[in-house]
Design a protein around this motif. Structure first.
Motif, PDB file in Angstrom:
ATOM      1  N   VAL A  77      -2.647 -12.195   7.594  1.00  0.00           N
ATOM      2  CA  VAL A  77      -1.927 -13.001   6.347  1.00  0.00           C
ATOM      3  C   VAL A  77      -2.040 -11.931   5.085  1.00  0.00           C
ATOM      4  N   ALA A  78      -0.900 -11.923   4.126  1.00  0.00           N
ATOM      5  CA  ALA A  78      -0.767 -11.079   3.041  1.00  0.00           C
ATOM      6  C   ALA A  78      -2.093 -11.671   2.225  1.00  0.00           C
ATOM      7  N   SER A  81      -0.439 -13.870  -3.123  1.00  0.00           N
ATOM      8  CA  SER A  81       0.450 -15.051  -2.930  1.00  0.00           C
ATOM      9  C   SER A  81       1.725 -14.550  -2.910  1.00  0.00           C
ATOM     10  N   VAL A  82       2.715 -15.030  -1.997  1.00  0.00           N
ATOM     11  CA  VAL A  82       3.802 -14.580  -1.555  1.00  0.00           C
ATOM     12  C   VAL A  82       4.335 -15.476  -0.740  1.00  0.00           C
ATOM     13  N   ASN A  84       6.229 -16.795   2.896  1.00  0.00           N
ATOM     14  CA  ASN A  84       5.952 -16.276   3.966  1.00  0.00           C
ATOM     15  C   ASN A  84       4.937 -15.224   4.291  1.00  0.00           C
ATOM     16  N   ARG A  85       3.669 -15.650   4.016  1.00  0.00           N
ATOM     17  CA  ARG A  85       2.659 -14.889   3.830  1.00  0.00           C
ATOM     18  C   ARG A  85       1.917 -14.224   5.222  1.00  0.00           C
ATOM     19  N   ARG A  87       2.080 -11.826   7.641  1.00  0.00           N
ATOM     20  CA  ARG A  87       2.777 -10.353   7.902  1.00  0.00           C
ATOM     21  C   ARG A  87       2.884 -10.035   9.381  1.00  0.00           C
ATOM     22  N   GLN A 151      -4.349  -6.694  -4.194  1.00  0.00           N
ATOM     23  CA  GLN A 151      -4.905  -7.521  -5.235  1.00  0.00           C
ATOM     24  C   GLN A 151      -5.050  -6.923  -6.443  1.00  0.00           C
ATOM     25  N   LEU A 185       3.244  -6.048  -0.967  1.00  0.00           N
ATOM     26  CA  LEU A 185       3.097  -7.028   0.239  1.00  0.00           C
ATOM     27  C   LEU A 185       2.267  -6.281   1.332  1.00  0.00           C
ATOM     28  N   ARG A 195       7.638  -7.026  -1.504  1.00  0.00           N
ATOM     29  CA  ARG A 195       8.662  -8.432  -1.281  1.00  0.00           C
ATOM     30  C   ARG A 195       9.423  -8.652  -2.493  1.00  0.00           C
ATOM     31  N   THR A 197      11.287 -11.396  -4.474  1.00  0.00           N
ATOM     32  CA  THR A 197      11.463 -12.785  -4.216  1.00  0.00           C
ATOM     33  C   THR A 197      12.697 -13.431  -4.909  1.00  0.00           C
TER      34      THR A 197
END
Length: 231
Positions: A77-78, A81-82, A84-85, A87, A151, A185, A195, A197
């Motif tokens: 998981v990415a 915060s994005v 479709n996390r 990966r 992060q 990402l 990514r 958005t």
């Protein structure tokens, strides 16, 4: 690009979440199926640390000389915060046995998963992995730093990440004409994946001139990337 074996090995030895699926323990809670630690042995076997009274340890103990099939499922998981996390995922199937005497603390048991086959489905694509290839594969040297760096980029250098929009041409605008938000990402020795958005989001990779080998080379490569975007 990294091979399917390298990507799978990297996921196994990362901090991604994992569950061990064993016949007969389907009613166990998800947290009871999550190993406390995992490592890869010299022959490609996967060692998984569990409480000695966990359902999967009981199943492996009762099986004794019988081959107990099991599947280790890893979900990546990415860390930012994005949309479709998730990966990617990896699946390692094989045969489970107890490995007494290896656990470092009382009340714990190490389980050994002898790999039969593996597969991965991630941002690079889907592929199968043979046990020999998995045993010989290396781990991406950036994986230990990836979460913290992504992060940090997202929180402290979002303006520089956003500047990467200039490297994707007209795709920086979505269908409504708004500038897309750029979110870091994924990061590996080959480059940075971002990514973008908005309506019909998409990913773009920004490859380094050569793969980096450590955090020092990564910093230099990232500085060069952001300088190119600022021109």
């Amino acid at each position: 690009m990294p091979s399917a074996a390298e990507r799978t090995r990297t996921l196994v030895q990362s901090t991604c979440s994992a569950v061990l699926l064993v016949p007969g323990v389907e009613t166990a809670l998800p947290e009871q199926l999550a190993p406390q630690a995992r490592a890869v042995g010299p022959d490609g076997e996967v060692f998984l640390l569990f409480p000695a009274d966990s359902p999967v340890v009981r199943a492996a103990t009762h099986a004794q000389d019988d081959e107990l099939p099991a599947v280790l499922e890893i979900t990546d998981v990415a860390p930012v915060s994005v949309p479709n996390r998730i990966r990617g995922r990896a699946w390692l199937s094989g045969w489970l046995t107890c490995a007494p005497g290896i656990a470092s603390e009382p009340g714990l048991m190490m389980l050994r998963l002898e790999l039969g086959e593996a597969s991965v489905d991630d941002l690079w694509g889907a592929g199968g992995v043979e046990p020999e290839a998995f045993a010989a594969a290396g781990v991406d040297p950036i994986t230990a730093y990836e979460t913290e760096l992504l992060q940090h980029l997202d929180a402290g250098h979002s303006d520089q990440v956003q500047a990467l929009c200039g490297l994707v041409g007209d795709r920086r605008l979505d269908g409504s004409g708004a500038v897309r938000r750029a979110v870091p990402l994924a990061l590996d020795r080959f480059g940075l994946r971002v990514r973008f958005t908005g309506e019909q989001p998409f990913d773009a990779r920004f490859d380094f001139p050569v793969p980096v080998r450590d955090i020092t080379e990564l910093r230099r490569a990232m500085h060069a990337l952001f300088e190119a975007a600022a021109r």
